[in-house]
Design a protein around this motif. Structure first.
Motif, mmCIF file in Angstrom:
data_model
loop_
_atom_site.group_PDB
_atom_site.id
_atom_site.type_symbol
_atom_site.label_atom_id
_atom_site.label_comp_id
_atom_site.label_asym_id
_atom_site.label_seq_id
_atom_site.Cartn_x
_atom_site.Cartn_y
_atom_site.Cartn_z
ATOM 1 N N VAL A 97 0.838 -1.195 0.000
ATOM 2 C CA VAL A 97 0.000 0.000 0.000
ATOM 3 C C VAL A 97 0.873 1.246 0.000
ATOM 4 O O VAL A 97 1.765 1.394 0.827
ATOM 5 C CB VAL A 97 -0.933 0.015 1.221
ATOM 6 C CG1 VAL A 97 -1.737 1.306 1.267
ATOM 7 C CG2 VAL A 97 -1.857 -1.184 1.172
ATOM 8 N N ARG A 98 0.603 2.129 -0.935
ATOM 9 C CA ARG A 98 1.322 3.403 -0.991
ATOM 10 C C ARG A 98 0.570 4.441 -0.171
ATOM 11 O O ARG A 98 -0.655 4.438 -0.107
ATOM 12 C CB ARG A 98 1.427 3.890 -2.442
ATOM 13 C CG ARG A 98 2.113 2.899 -3.367
ATOM 14 C CD ARG A 98 3.583 2.750 -3.046
ATOM 15 N NE ARG A 98 4.247 1.827 -3.970
ATOM 16 C CZ ARG A 98 5.529 1.511 -3.885
ATOM 17 N NH1 ARG A 98 6.278 2.038 -2.945
ATOM 18 N NH2 ARG A 98 6.073 0.651 -4.733
ATOM 19 N N GLY A 99 1.305 5.345 0.436
ATOM 20 C CA GLY A 99 0.661 6.391 1.196
ATOM 21 C C GLY A 99 0.474 6.002 2.645
ATOM 22 O O GLY A 99 1.117 5.093 3.167
ATOM 23 N N GLY A 100 -0.429 6.677 3.313
ATOM 24 C CA GLY A 100 -0.599 6.501 4.739
ATOM 25 C C GLY A 100 -1.795 5.663 5.126
ATOM 26 O O GLY A 100 -2.398 4.960 4.308
ATOM 27 N N PHE A 102 -4.896 6.215 5.804
ATOM 28 C CA PHE A 102 -6.202 6.411 5.181
ATOM 29 C C PHE A 102 -6.220 6.097 3.693
ATOM 30 O O PHE A 102 -7.264 6.195 3.042
ATOM 31 C CB PHE A 102 -6.689 7.848 5.426
ATOM 32 C CG PHE A 102 -6.927 8.133 6.877
ATOM 33 C CD1 PHE A 102 -8.069 7.669 7.516
ATOM 34 C CD2 PHE A 102 -5.996 8.838 7.620
ATOM 35 C CE1 PHE A 102 -8.291 7.913 8.865
ATOM 36 C CE2 PHE A 102 -6.203 9.091 8.970
ATOM 37 C CZ PHE A 102 -7.347 8.629 9.598
ATOM 38 N N ASP A 103 -5.065 5.708 3.146
ATOM 39 C CA ASP A 103 -5.007 5.355 1.734
ATOM 40 C C ASP A 103 -5.301 3.881 1.489
ATOM 41 O O ASP A 103 -5.553 3.478 0.362
ATOM 42 C CB ASP A 103 -3.623 5.687 1.157
ATOM 43 C CG ASP A 103 -3.337 7.180 1.195
ATOM 44 O OD1 ASP A 103 -4.132 7.929 0.601
ATOM 45 O OD2 ASP A 103 -2.344 7.579 1.822
ATOM 46 N N ALA A 104 -5.265 3.084 2.531
ATOM 47 C CA ALA A 104 -5.512 1.646 2.380
ATOM 48 C C ALA A 104 -7.005 1.369 2.282
ATOM 49 O O ALA A 104 -7.822 2.031 2.920
ATOM 50 C CB ALA A 104 -4.924 0.882 3.561
ATOM 51 N N SER A 105 -7.344 0.372 1.483
ATOM 52 C CA SER A 105 -8.742 -0.025 1.315
ATOM 53 C C SER A 105 -9.028 -1.271 2.151
ATOM 54 O O SER A 105 -8.106 -1.979 2.572
ATOM 55 C CB SER A 105 -9.021 -0.333 -0.151
ATOM 56 O OG SER A 105 -8.382 -1.541 -0.535
ATOM 57 N N ASP A 108 -7.220 -4.122 0.716
ATOM 58 C CA ASP A 108 -5.799 -4.164 1.075
ATOM 59 C C ASP A 108 -5.618 -4.868 2.416
ATOM 60 O O ASP A 108 -4.758 -5.735 2.583
ATOM 61 C CB ASP A 108 -5.218 -2.751 1.167
ATOM 62 C CG ASP A 108 -5.198 -2.027 -0.169
ATOM 63 O OD1 ASP A 108 -4.993 -2.692 -1.193
ATOM 64 O OD2 ASP A 108 -5.384 -0.791 -0.170
ATOM 65 N N PRO A 154 3.540 -0.577 7.893
ATOM 66 C CA PRO A 154 2.201 -0.077 7.576
ATOM 67 C C PRO A 154 1.168 -0.616 8.553
ATOM 68 O O PRO A 154 1.359 -1.681 9.159
ATOM 69 C CB PRO A 154 1.953 -0.615 6.159
ATOM 70 C CG PRO A 154 3.310 -0.929 5.610
ATOM 71 C CD PRO A 154 4.138 -1.339 6.787
#
Length: 270
Positions: A97-100, A102-105, A108, A154
């Motif tokens: 997962v890229r980003g932080g 709140f970017d994960a679904s 993911d 993460p």
């Protein structure tokens, strides 16, 4: 070779590279017959390396989070070598997962939990009865210092590894009286296929010396160092160690984040 696993049959998942490959090679040197498992085709190279070193090994490909694949893996160990005594549930993923946070679904999270947490559960579910039937033995699971507190991976990865620690504790109770021990090894930053992008980025920027600077040993770990800890947990040397989480992290988890006091002779230069 000291023969600490002489006469044992051991399964190692995630054995195509990194900690899994180092473990398969070490276990074989210590006398175990090894079933190396991974979804990557490199697992065949691991088995070949074991055989080239005079050991006995077979390779199997599959998904560590699939019940059918894990059940077939346990059956294959028995069919190939006649028994199963040791299982190292090492396979894991970060999820990419890229980003932080709140970017994960949810998808993911679900995939990481499927491989990293449901995978070890399936290993225990299917391996423990076979190990008990062989007269007893041990299971080890790869968790992570990321499972102890925030800051080492993460969110979805960290949560999955915290689950592995609790799984080991819970399973130790469920396996009471069976002759099957279970423990977790918790690597800190270690150079593997999973962490290679971080290492490559640091080297490209000329900052390789800063890798692992947050732990007291001021360096990252090597797969062989984690394999040695797994060997201990699976061997009879750890016969009274059960339901535990062994951190192998250079001392990272011994402290909350802090700065070293001025004048400390071991303080790294900026």
């Amino acid at each position: 070779m000291s023969g600490r696993l002489e006469g044992k049959v051991a399964v190692v998942t995630g054995a195509a590279s990194g900690i899994g490959r180092a473990s398969a090679l070490l276990f074989a040197r210590e006398g175990a017959r090894v079933v190396a498992f991974d979804r990557a085709e490199g697992v065949h190279e691991t088995a070949e390396a074991v055989r080239a070193g005079g050991g006995r090994a077979v390779a199997r490909t599959g998904d560590a989070g699939s019940e059918d694949d894990i059940a077939a893996l346990v059956a294959a160990a028995g069919a190939e070598f006649g028994a199963l005594h040791l299982f190292f549930a090492n396979a894991g993923i970060t999820g990419g997962v890229r980003g932080g946070f709140f970017d994960a679904s949810p998808d993911d999270w679900a995939e990481v939990l499927r491989v990293n947490l449901i995978g070890p559960f399936l290993a225990v579910k299917h391996a423990a009865p076979a190990i008990r039937g062989a007269g007893g033995g041990a299971i080890a699971c790869t968790a992570s210092v990321a499972g102890l507190r925030s800051g080492a991976g993460p969110a979805q990865y960290s949560a999955s590894k915290a689950g592995v620690i609790n799984l080991v504790q819970t399973a130790a109770q469920q396996l009471a009286g069976t002759g099957v021990r279970i423990n977790a090894v918790l690597p800190g930053l270690t150079e593997t296929g999973m962490t290679r992008p971080l290492y490559d980025s640091a080297r490209a920027a000329g900052k390789e010396g800063r890798i692992g600077q947050l732990n007291p040993l001021l360096r990252g770990g090597e797969p062989e160092e984690i394999a040695a800890a797994a060997l201990f947990l699976l061997s009879d040397e750890a016969s009274y160690v059960n339901g535990q989480a062994l951190a192998v992290d250079g001392g990272l988890s011994s402290s909350h984040p802090t700065s070293r006091p001025p004048g400390d002779p071991n303080r790294p230069s900026s």
